[in-house]
Write an enzyme that holds these catalytic residues in place. Structure first.
Site, PDB file in Angstrom:
ATOM      1  N   LYS A 141      36.617  -1.447  69.050  1.00  0.00           N
ATOM      2  CA  LYS A 141      37.537  -1.246  67.927  1.00  0.00           C
ATOM      3  C   LYS A 141      38.150  -2.563  67.447  1.00  0.00           C
ATOM      4  O   LYS A 141      38.593  -2.670  66.317  1.00  0.00           O
ATOM      5  CB  LYS A 141      38.589  -0.225  68.295  1.00  0.00           C
ATOM      6  CG  LYS A 141      37.946   1.157  68.459  1.00  0.00           C
ATOM      7  CD  LYS A 141      38.909   2.273  68.593  1.00  0.00           C
ATOM      8  CE  LYS A 141      38.219   3.632  68.518  1.00  0.00           C
ATOM      9  NZ  LYS A 141      37.258   3.866  69.625  1.00  0.00           N
TER      10      LYS A 141
HETATM   11  C1  LIG Z   1      36.121   4.773  69.622  1.00  0.00           C
HETATM   12  C2  LIG Z   1      35.083   4.581  70.661  1.00  0.00           C
HETATM   13  C3  LIG Z   1      33.790   5.180  70.548  1.00  0.00           C
HETATM   14  C4  LIG Z   1      33.413   6.100  69.410  1.00  0.00           C
HETATM   15  O1  LIG Z   1      33.250   5.414  68.196  1.00  0.00           O
HETATM   16  P1  LIG Z   1      33.202   6.222  66.809  1.00  0.00           P
HETATM   17  O2  LIG Z   1      33.187   5.188  65.756  1.00  0.00           O
HETATM   18  O3  LIG Z   1      34.477   7.032  66.792  1.00  0.00           O
HETATM   19  O4  LIG Z   1      32.009   7.082  66.813  1.00  0.00           O
HETATM   20  C5  LIG Z   1      32.860   4.895  71.533  1.00  0.00           C
HETATM   21  N1  LIG Z   1      33.156   4.109  72.590  1.00  0.00           N
HETATM   22  C6  LIG Z   1      34.378   3.530  72.735  1.00  0.00           C
HETATM   23  C7  LIG Z   1      34.646   2.682  73.933  1.00  0.00           C
HETATM   24  C8  LIG Z   1      35.381   3.735  71.784  1.00  0.00           C
HETATM   25  O5  LIG Z   1      36.597   3.163  71.952  1.00  0.00           O
END
Ligand SMILES: *Cc1c(COP(=O)(O)O)cnc(C)c1O
Length: 526
Positions: A141
């Site tokens: 993120k």
């Molecule tokens: C948020 C997250 C995901 C999922 O990603 P999306 O864009 O919501 O599909 C997968 N792995 C981790 C570690 C995350 O923090």
């Protein structure tokens, strides 16, 4: 006079002659609402607003193209400049200087522990891990939340809103910390994060309650994640609070992945990693690669789909879910049904039953049919279920493969790839690896493949260690982190190691009913 940004030659001439600014502006990229195609705004407006008034999501009205020659050109650039190159195609209302301000601040070794920003590791022959967790909070993120604050503050200035932005976040762990790090000490912003007191991991709680910065606030809620989210939504729409905010020169905005400003940075790393693989001779320019993404809200995999539609040679998009497999079922049947049990898993960031960004995909797959999208998502809100048309089902199956993996298989995969390849991955990434193995078995497709690795294993030390060692540990958090470092031969990420002795700054813990008062107190508008 002007239709969809297209000009006849004479119109073009007139506009250039008499309204030069207008001509340039009208030729730019516009964003439409998925639920009402007649709503059209520029990117600064879309990013500031976060979501369209009708509840739809903003999407670019057309997808800009990317040629292989451009990919070659990009390969010679550093990450920040690769990002600039891609953003120029989408943020046409931003000046070059504005985009550079955003990319140069976000994508530097001040914030990331690797020069390449998005690191690629070869797992085994022709299978590559795209490590998206070298940012300050050790989760993917960061790739978007490091730049969103710059996009947002620039956008607010561009549309002449002379306001300070207040970001309210409800988090189950990763998003809150990444948003805090992103907005920390960014001029013109303030951020407040709510997390469920007993609903986050010890490391996640430590990450948030020790957060540095003069414009940040963190508060625990006596309740669960839904309570946090409902409380934040209520505050967003409270008329009395809004009036007080207006008077004080403040406005709310969202750092959630429904904001286009979080999606567009994710397109960059797919293009960037393709360029790196080709530049490195791992693939030839023009070769197709498959992409595997561990998925929750469908944001990350949608970004890969956009990259493909721009022209990046991507074959199959493999959508990996944990046991909350609403997306696997959707891809296989065309029926989206959230009426099912919710499971808490060892890959908690994928414990999601409503994947909001799917709305953007369906808007594309229906040829921008806003009324159908409105209908389907109305059904989802009402009954928790909708079924797409046969045409959409066919494209879905053609472009995507959906698979899932339970906690046992997740841990077994961590164990197996550690033994076989001496590579340590986190629980979310392991879901992707397992589903990819299933895909290869089912199809025999041996195309070279990029697997999105979404978190550092140190963020989920307990589960990862249990998977590697085969038994549950009663060690404390930092003993586990140390142990994991020995086994994996990876250094403990500095940002996590630094937290060990950092003082806790935020101790507030409040009842649900006190959220609004807390926010107004923090903002000084009570
Ligand atoms: C948020 C997250 C995901 C999922 O990603 P999306 O864009 O919501 O599909 C997968 N792995 C981790 C570690 C995350 O923090």
């Amino acid at each position: 006079m002007i239709n969809n940004g297209q000009f006849s030659d004479s119109e073009d001439y007139l506009y250039k002659k008499y309204l030069p600014d207008m001509a340039e502006k009208e030729k730019g990229m516009f964003y439409k609402s998925t639920r009402n195609s007649s709503i059209k705004v520029e990117s600064a407006q879309a990013i500031t607003q976060g979501i369209s008034e009708d509840g739809g999501l903003f999407v670019p009205e057309s997808i800009p193209s990317l040629t292989i020659d451009e990919v070659k050109e990009i390969a010679g650039m550093k990450y920040a400049d690769r990002a600039f190159y891609v953003f120029k195609k989408f943020l046409t209302d931003f000046t070059d200087a504005e985009i550079h301000y955003c990319t140069d601040n976000a994508y530097s070794t001040k914030n990331f522990d690797t020069e390449s920003i998005a690191e690629i590791a070869e797992l085994f022959d022709g299978t590559y891990m795209l490590e998206l967790w070298h940012g300050p909070t050790c989760a993917f993120k960061d790739m978007a939340l490091q730049i969103l604050p710059y996009f947002l503050t620039t956008s607010v200035k561009k549309i002449n809103l002379d306001k300070k932005i207040v970001i309210l976040v409800a988090t189950s762990g990763d998003t809150g910390k990444a948003a805090l790090e992103g907005f920390k000490d960014v001029p013109g912003t303030q951020i407040l994060v709510f997390y469920p007191e007993d609903g986050v991991s010890p490391m996640q709680k430590r990450q948030m309650t020790t957060q540095l910065g003069d414009n940040v606030g963190v508060c625990a809620l006596k309740g669960n994640f839904d309570d946090c989210q409902n409380g934040v939504k209520q505050i967003f729409t409270d008329k009395t609070i809004k009036d007080k905010m207006d008077n004080a020169g403040l406005m709310f905005s969202s750092a959630n992945s429904i904001n286009w400003g979080r999606l567009v940075p994710q397109i960059v790393y797919y293009i960037s990693s393709y360029a790196s693989l080709a530049d490195d001779g791992q693939i030839a320019y023009g070769d197709k690669i498959n992409v595997v993404v561990p998925t929750g809200n469908f944001g990350n995999i949608l970004a890969a789909y956009y990259a493909k539609k721009m022209g990046l040679p991507i074959g199959k998009l493999i959508c990996a879910s944990n046991i909350n497999k609403v997306l696997t079922d959707f891809i296989n049947t065309g029926v989206y049904d959230r009426n099912r049990e919710f499971y808490a898993t060892c890959s908690p960031s994928m414990d999601i039953l409503i994947s909001s960004n799917l709305e953007r995909l369906l808007y594309l797959l229906t040829g921008q049919d806003d009324s159908r999208i409105k209908d389907w998502f109305g059904q989802l809100a009402q009954n928790g279920r909708y079924e797409v048309s046969q045409e959409v089902k066919d494209i879905l199956k053609d472009e995507f493969f959906g698979g899932f993996c339970d906690d046992n298989d997740t841990k077994k995969t961590i164990h197996d790839i550690y033994r076989k390849y001496s590579y340590t991955c986190d629980t979310h990434t392991a879901v992707a690896v397992k589903v990819y193995e299933d895909y290869k078995k089912a199809t025999g497709d041996n195309t070279k493949t990029l697997i999105a690795s979404t978190a550092s294993p140190f963020k989920f030390s307990a589960s990862v260690l249990e998977a590697m060692e085969g038994n549950k540990s009663d060690m404390d958090e930092y003993d586990m982190v140390e142990k994991l470092s020995q086994l994996s031969k990876l250094p403990v990420p500095k940002s996590l190691a630094d937290l060990k002795n950092r003082e806790r700054r935020f101790n507030s813990s409040i009842e649900k009913s006190d959220m609004a008062d807390f926010v107004m107190g923090e903002l000084g508008i009570s």
